[in-house]
Motif scaffolding. Sequence first.
Motif, PDB file in Angstrom:
ATOM      1  N   LYS A 151      -6.192 -12.001  -8.262  1.00 13.44           N
ATOM      2  CA  LYS A 151      -7.020 -11.249  -7.323  1.00 13.44           C
ATOM      3  C   LYS A 151      -6.898  -9.757  -7.601  1.00 13.44           C
ATOM      4  CE  LYS A 151      -7.769 -10.387  -2.400  1.00 13.44           C
ATOM      5  NZ  LYS A 151      -7.259 -10.629  -1.027  1.00 13.44           N
ATOM      6  N   SER A 152      -5.689  -9.306  -7.881  1.00 12.48           N
ATOM      7  CA  SER A 152      -5.467  -7.895  -8.219  1.00 12.48           C
ATOM      8  C   SER A 152      -6.179  -7.528  -9.518  1.00 12.48           C
ATOM      9  CB  SER A 152      -3.964  -7.617  -8.354  1.00 12.48           C
ATOM     10  OG  SER A 152      -3.288  -7.886  -7.147  1.00 12.48           O
TER      11      SER A 152
ATOM     12  N   ASP B 158       0.836  -1.209   0.000  1.00 13.67           N
ATOM     13  CA  ASP B 158       0.000   0.000   0.000  1.00 13.67           C
ATOM     14  C   ASP B 158       0.868   1.256   0.000  1.00 13.67           C
ATOM     15  OD1 ASP B 158      -2.367  -1.381  -0.069  1.00 13.67           O
ATOM     16  OD2 ASP B 158      -2.634  -1.401   2.105  1.00 13.67           O
TER      17      ASP B 158
ATOM     18  N   ARG C 106      -5.722   2.733 -11.948  1.00 10.94           N
ATOM     19  CA  ARG C 106      -5.960   1.291 -11.756  1.00 10.94           C
ATOM     20  C   ARG C 106      -4.947   0.457 -12.540  1.00 10.94           C
ATOM     21  NH1 ARG C 106     -12.194  -0.578 -11.323  1.00 10.94           N
ATOM     22  NH2 ARG C 106     -13.039   1.151 -10.123  1.00 10.94           N
TER      23      ARG C 106
ATOM     24  N   GLU D  35      -9.781  -7.044  -8.746  1.00 13.55           N
ATOM     25  CA  GLU D  35      -9.932  -5.737  -8.096  1.00 13.55           C
ATOM     26  C   GLU D  35      -9.869  -4.620  -9.123  1.00 13.55           C
ATOM     27  OE1 GLU D  35      -7.898  -6.962  -3.802  1.00 13.55           O
ATOM     28  OE2 GLU D  35      -6.747  -5.874  -5.323  1.00 13.55           O
TER      29      GLU D  35
ATOM     30  N   ASN E 121     -16.677   0.136 -14.017  1.00 13.84           N
ATOM     31  CA  ASN E 121     -15.287   0.287 -14.416  1.00 13.84           C
ATOM     32  C   ASN E 121     -15.087   1.649 -15.088  1.00 13.84           C
ATOM     33  OD1 ASN E 121     -12.956  -0.114 -16.565  1.00 13.84           O
ATOM     34  ND2 ASN E 121     -12.651  -1.650 -14.987  1.00 13.84           N
TER      35      ASN E 121
ATOM     36  N   THR F 175     -13.319  -4.516 -10.842  1.00 15.96           N
ATOM     37  CA  THR F 175     -14.588  -4.311 -10.117  1.00 15.96           C
ATOM     38  C   THR F 175     -14.515  -3.326  -8.958  1.00 15.96           C
ATOM     39  OG1 THR F 175     -14.104  -6.176  -8.627  1.00 15.96           O
ATOM     40  CG2 THR F 175     -15.295  -6.662 -10.665  1.00 15.96           C
ATOM     41  N   THR F 176     -13.350  -3.116  -8.380  1.00 16.16           N
ATOM     42  CA  THR F 176     -13.270  -2.328  -7.159  1.00 16.16           C
ATOM     43  C   THR F 176     -13.162  -0.847  -7.471  1.00 16.16           C
ATOM     44  OG1 THR F 176     -12.131  -4.154  -6.082  1.00 16.16           O
ATOM     45  CG2 THR F 176     -12.031  -2.018  -4.975  1.00 16.16           C
ATOM     46  N   THR F 177     -13.894  -0.050  -6.712  1.00 19.59           N
ATOM     47  CA  THR F 177     -13.837   1.398  -6.866  1.00 19.59           C
ATOM     48  C   THR F 177     -12.678   1.936  -6.049  1.00 19.59           C
ATOM     49  OG1 THR F 177     -16.228   1.511  -7.129  1.00 19.59           O
ATOM     50  CG2 THR F 177     -15.095   3.554  -6.592  1.00 19.59           C
ATOM     51  N   ASN F 178     -11.785   2.705  -6.709  1.00 23.88           N
ATOM     52  CA  ASN F 178     -10.623   3.266  -6.013  1.00 23.88           C
ATOM     53  C   ASN F 178     -11.081   4.372  -5.086  1.00 23.88           C
ATOM     54  OD1 ASN F 178      -8.844   1.580  -7.273  1.00 23.88           O
ATOM     55  ND2 ASN F 178      -8.212   3.045  -8.825  1.00 23.88           N
TER      56      ASN F 178
ATOM     57  N   PHE G 149     -16.336 -11.211  -5.684  1.00 26.57           N
ATOM     58  CA  PHE G 149     -16.172 -10.236  -6.750  1.00 26.57           C
ATOM     59  C   PHE G 149     -17.389 -10.343  -7.656  1.00 26.57           C
ATOM     60  CE2 PHE G 149     -11.735 -11.029  -5.551  1.00 26.57           C
ATOM     61  CZ  PHE G 149     -11.295  -9.725  -5.363  1.00 26.57           C
TER      62      PHE G 149
ATOM     63  N   LYS H  89       1.337  -4.161  -8.669  1.00 27.74           N
ATOM     64  CA  LYS H  89       1.023  -5.376  -7.916  1.00 27.74           C
ATOM     65  C   LYS H  89       1.574  -6.609  -8.635  1.00 27.74           C
ATOM     66  CE  LYS H  89      -3.205  -3.621  -5.740  1.00 27.74           C
ATOM     67  NZ  LYS H  89      -4.687  -3.756  -5.650  1.00 27.74           N
TER      68      LYS H  89
END
Length: 409
Positions: free
Chosen positions: A399-400, A25, A118, A403, A232, A406-409, A224, A125
Amino acid sequence: MKTNYSITFISLIVICSFSNAQSLDDYLKIATKNSPHLQSIHYNYESDLEKINELGSIQNTSIGVGYFVSPVETRVGAQKAKFSISQNLPWFGTLNTKQEGAALKANATLNEFDMAKRTLFLQIKTTYYQLYELKSKENIITEHLKLLTSFEELALSELENNRSTMVDVLKIRIEKNELTNSLNTIQENFKAKQITFNLLLNRNKNSEITITKNISINTSEAIFSKEAISTNPKLLQLQNLKASLKKEELATKKEGLPTVGIGLDYVIVEERPAPNIADNGKDIFMPMVSVSIPLFSNKYRSKQKQFQLDQKAIVATSINTTNELTTLFETSESAIKTARTSILTQTQNIAETERIKTLLLAAYETSSIDFKQLLEIQQMKLKFEFKKVGSEKEYAIQKSTLEFLTTTN
């Protein structure tokens, strides 16, 4: 007292080492701050915001000054000079529509920033977990070399007692040479990958990197949602661009409508010498209104058609992008399940090889050691340990990727 000073010195070293250690991080924060690509996009975003103010402004006001070289004689006197001011006004709502389109385009640039961030995070990563794999393999080989050294010493000892042969010793040495060569290769690959990682962070390429000792594996199904792909930033960017083109199309339509101009002329009139003339020397004020009608408006219709076609192109691009992101999601989701299964399998295999090694060494008390079997077991264990860290790396990268999708920063 010397002992106390030594303890204090060692404590300071430990504290400093912990304070300098950085997590993944922390590296992501450094990259966000240092990335020239992100800075470039952010400057573009600020420029887009200024564009909104530009498009909200009306056209320049026209001011004119004229002097009559040959004065125009009128009943109330000669006209000496003329001042005029005029302003053209666009059709109602044209400026607001342009501003709305520019705001949507700025939002699209912000989506581009998010997508670039992203992408950068995924690259960092991915490289980080590749470094994890190399560092783990380096540690594994180092441990195996230590073990082979103990085997070599044992074989030499047994050689004196005629319970082993020189062939056993040579085989162990050959295995050590092979592992040493592999270790050198891994260390060189680590250095090259370290440079790549530091350049992604836009810092000194030789900066030290702290690598995690292990990767946390979620043994249950990762949560997920495929539906989250719709958020996205790449798709959001296309949506904002399409909406911006819609506003530009509307603004172009309004530009094809009449524009109104308002103005004022002021004429300075010189007094006549003759007496008793009504309004003698009275200056002239002349308000004006004009209308500009685009009789030949093919260019506006053509521009509208262009915007309509561009919107259709974006719709097609959105469909294609959604399909690509969905395919990537499915592939990553499948890969993460495969990696999780492989980790569990290799963990079991490593435990089994350790049991076999223990049994072989236990047999040493009653008979001679079968170094051939011992080396085979060590090679199997090495292979399983390599597979395990490779699967851990793959698990973390996939996994990254999920993310990233789908994941919101």
